[in-house]
Structure formats: structure tokens, C-alpha cells
Design a protein around this motif. Structure first.
Motif, short mmCIF file in Angstrom:
data_model
loop_
_atom_site.label_atom_id
_atom_site.label_comp_id
_atom_site.label_asym_id
_atom_site.label_seq_id
_atom_site.Cartn_x
_atom_site.Cartn_y
_atom_site.Cartn_z
N TYR A 64 0.86 -1.18 0.00
CA TYR A 64 0.00 0.00 0.00
C TYR A 64 0.89 1.23 0.00
CZ TYR A 64 -3.83 3.16 1.25
OH TYR A 64 -4.77 4.15 1.25
N CYS A 65 0.94 1.91 -1.14
CA CYS A 65 1.90 3.01 -1.33
C CYS A 65 1.23 4.37 -1.53
CB CYS A 65 2.79 2.71 -2.53
SG CYS A 65 3.67 1.15 -2.44
N ARG A 66 -0.01 4.49 -1.16
CA ARG A 66 -0.73 5.74 -1.43
C ARG A 66 0.01 6.94 -0.84
NH1 ARG A 66 -7.18 6.59 -1.52
NH2 ARG A 66 -7.15 8.65 -2.47
N GLY A 67 0.22 7.96 -1.69
CA GLY A 67 0.87 9.19 -1.23
C GLY A 67 2.38 9.08 -1.07
N ALA A 68 2.94 7.93 -1.44
CA ALA A 68 4.39 7.75 -1.29
C ALA A 68 5.14 8.48 -2.41
CB ALA A 68 4.73 6.26 -1.33
N THR A 69 6.41 8.73 -2.16
CA THR A 69 7.28 9.34 -3.16
C THR A 69 8.24 8.28 -3.69
OG1 THR A 69 7.18 11.54 -2.15
CG2 THR A 69 9.06 11.08 -3.60
N LEU A 70 8.15 8.04 -4.99
CA LEU A 70 9.07 7.11 -5.65
C LEU A 70 9.82 7.83 -6.77
CD1 LEU A 70 6.75 3.97 -5.76
CD2 LEU A 70 9.02 4.02 -4.71
N ARG A 71 9.91 9.12 -6.64
CA ARG A 71 10.56 9.93 -7.67
C ARG A 71 12.01 9.49 -7.88
NH1 ARG A 71 10.14 16.40 -8.31
NH2 ARG A 71 7.96 15.79 -8.04
N GLU A 72 12.32 9.20 -9.14
CA GLU A 72 13.67 8.80 -9.55
C GLU A 72 14.14 7.48 -8.91
OE1 GLU A 72 16.53 12.12 -10.03
OE2 GLU A 72 14.91 13.36 -9.25
N ALA A 73 13.20 6.73 -8.35
CA ALA A 73 13.56 5.41 -7.82
C ALA A 73 13.70 4.43 -8.98
CB ALA A 73 12.49 4.92 -6.85
N ASP A 74 14.47 3.37 -8.75
CA ASP A 74 14.68 2.35 -9.78
C ASP A 74 13.88 1.11 -9.42
OD1 ASP A 74 15.54 0.58 -11.67
OD2 ASP A 74 17.67 1.02 -11.43
N LEU A 75 12.82 0.88 -10.20
CA LEU A 75 11.94 -0.27 -9.98
C LEU A 75 12.10 -1.31 -11.10
CD1 LEU A 75 8.87 1.75 -8.78
CD2 LEU A 75 9.79 -0.16 -7.50
N SER A 76 13.25 -1.33 -11.69
CA SER A 76 13.49 -2.29 -12.78
C SER A 76 13.23 -3.71 -12.30
CB SER A 76 14.95 -2.19 -13.26
OG SER A 76 15.23 -0.90 -13.76
N GLU A 77 12.38 -4.42 -13.03
CA GLU A 77 12.06 -5.82 -12.75
C GLU A 77 11.40 -6.04 -11.39
OE1 GLU A 77 14.77 -8.92 -14.45
OE2 GLU A 77 16.20 -7.28 -14.38
N ASP A 130 -1.94 8.18 -6.14
CA ASP A 130 -1.33 9.42 -5.61
C ASP A 130 0.16 9.27 -5.33
OD1 ASP A 130 -3.81 10.73 -5.64
OD2 ASP A 130 -4.31 10.02 -3.63
N VAL A 131 0.80 8.32 -5.98
CA VAL A 131 2.25 8.13 -5.81
C VAL A 131 3.01 9.04 -6.77
CG1 VAL A 131 4.15 6.49 -6.07
CG2 VAL A 131 2.03 5.78 -4.97
N ASP A 132 4.06 9.67 -6.29
CA ASP A 132 4.92 10.50 -7.13
C ASP A 132 5.88 9.58 -7.88
OD1 ASP A 132 6.67 12.25 -8.33
OD2 ASP A 132 7.12 13.38 -6.50
N LEU A 133 5.65 9.41 -9.18
CA LEU A 133 6.47 8.53 -10.00
C LEU A 133 7.31 9.29 -11.03
CD1 LEU A 133 3.78 5.75 -10.67
CD2 LEU A 133 5.82 5.51 -9.24
N GLU A 134 7.50 10.57 -10.80
CA GLU A 134 8.28 11.36 -11.75
C GLU A 134 9.72 10.85 -11.81
OE1 GLU A 134 9.72 15.97 -12.55
OE2 GLU A 134 8.04 15.57 -11.21
N GLY A 135 10.15 10.50 -13.01
CA GLY A 135 11.52 10.03 -13.20
C GLY A 135 11.77 8.62 -12.72
N THR A 136 10.72 7.93 -12.28
CA THR A 136 10.88 6.56 -11.79
C THR A 136 11.20 5.61 -12.94
OG1 THR A 136 9.31 6.97 -10.00
CG2 THR A 136 9.75 4.67 -10.54
N ILE A 137 12.14 4.71 -12.73
CA ILE A 137 12.50 3.72 -13.74
C ILE A 137 11.62 2.49 -13.54
CG2 ILE A 137 14.34 2.24 -14.64
CD1 ILE A 137 16.34 4.34 -13.57
#
Length: 201
Positions: free
Chosen positions: A133-146, A156-163
């Protein structure tokens, strides 16, 4: 449930992870109260911290490789730049926690509660966020590869620049009307609060 003085817990940890883990196995009824403890840069690889109360603890730059933090209470904890490679954070309570630049490669975050957590620039490659449950979390520029995102709630998650290159699973919930009922226990009970008050006194 049995309580134990924080000083005794810290003494056990100072004796090494092997002794600590053995003590945890022998005392499964004890929920370690380590609220607001300064563990900055500590080496706790392979440590059993499951169900521990680590709310607002400073674990920045801590070495938690393969540590067991399942069902741990980490609300507001500082995990910036912590090494959590292969760590078990399943059903952990991480609301408002800061994990900026944390290393979470192949970490298990299944059903973790990450509401308003800050994971900016975190390394989450090949991590498992199934049911998180990630509502409102910041994942900006995080690497979620695979990373596995099956049934993850990302509204409502910040995914700007997220991989998000080559995800292993692509099913994630973005429906704001979806009900979410956590499966884990509530944060540590009043007995731990009473323990803190007795320490402060």
C-alpha cells in the motif's frame, strides 16, 4: 506478551547478531521496543528484527543485508541510504518513513504499508512490492526495474523520473475507490508506550 527493558535489548544487540537472533528464537513472545534509538551506520546484517517497534529510529546508512524486518513498526523511521538488500520487510509498517537512496535490491516488501513513505532515488530493482500500500508515497527517480508490483496500490504516488523498465508484473491498483484492509497487526500496543514512559521517568 512480555516486555523487557530497552537497555537489556541494546546490551543483547551489542553482543552480536548471532546472540540476538538466538535470544529472539528463545523469546518469541517479546516484542522489542527500540523506538527512537540511534542505529545510524550499525551493522545488523541477518538480524531478526521482526515485529520490533522501530518507530522514529535512526537507521540511516545502517547495514541490514538480509535482515528480517517483517511486521516491524517503522513509522517515521530514518532509513536513508540504508543497505536493505535482500531484507524481509513483508507486512512492515513504514508510514511516513524515509528511505531516500536506500538499497532495496531484491527486498521483500509484500503487503508493506508505505503510505506517505519517501523512497526518492531508492534502488528497488527486483524487489517484491506485491500487495504493498503506497498511497501518497514518493518514488521519484527510484529504480523499480524488474520489480514485482502485483496488486500494489499506487494511487497518488509520485512517479516522476521513476524507472519502470521491464517489470516482472504490471498489475497495480490505481483506483482511489479500492478498499484496502491491512492484513498485519496494528502498531505495537500500549504496553510499549508504558515502557517508554517508565524509561523516561
Amino acid at each position: 506478551m512480555t516486555s523487557i527493558h530497552r537497555k537489556e535489548l541494546l546490551d543483547l544487540l551489542q553482543q552480536g547478531v548471532e546472540i540476538w537472533n538466538h535470544w529472539r528464537q528463545e523469546n518469541p513472545q517479546v516484542i522489542p521496543d527500540l523506538q527512537k534509538v540511534d542505529f545510524q551506520g550499525i551493522d545488523l546484517r541477518d538480524a531478526d528484527l521482526s515485529r520490533a517497534n522501530l518507530s522514529e529510529a535512526d537507521l540511516s546508512q545502517a547495514y541490514l543485508l538480509d535482515a528480517n524486518l517483517s511486521e516491524a513498526h517503522l513509522r517515521g523511521a530514518n532509513l536513508n541510504r540504508a543497505c536493505l538488500i535482500g531484507a524481509n520487510l513483508s507486512q512492515a509498517y513504514l508510514s511516513d518513513a524515509s528511505l531516500c537512496n536506500a538499497y532495496l535490491f531484491e527486498a521483500d516488501l509484500t503487503q508493506a504499508y508505505l503510505r506517505k513513505a519517501n523512497l526518492r532515488e531508492a534502488d528497488l530493482k527486483r524487489s517484491n512490492l506485491s500487495g504493498a500500500y503506497c498511497r501518497g508515497a514518493t518514488l521519484r527517480e527510484a529504480d523499480l526495474s524488474e520489480a514485482i508490483l502485483t496488486d500494489a496500490f499506487l494511487n497518488d504516488v509520485d512517479l516522476e523520473g521513476t524507472i519502470l523498465a521491464a517489470p516482472r508484473e504490471e498489475t497495480a491498483y490505481l483506483n482511489p475507490d479500492r478498499d484496502f484492509i491491512p492484513d498485519w497487526d496494528q502498531p505495537p500496543p500500549a504496553v510499549l508506550t508504558e515502557l517508554l514512559q517508565s524509561i523516561a521517568a
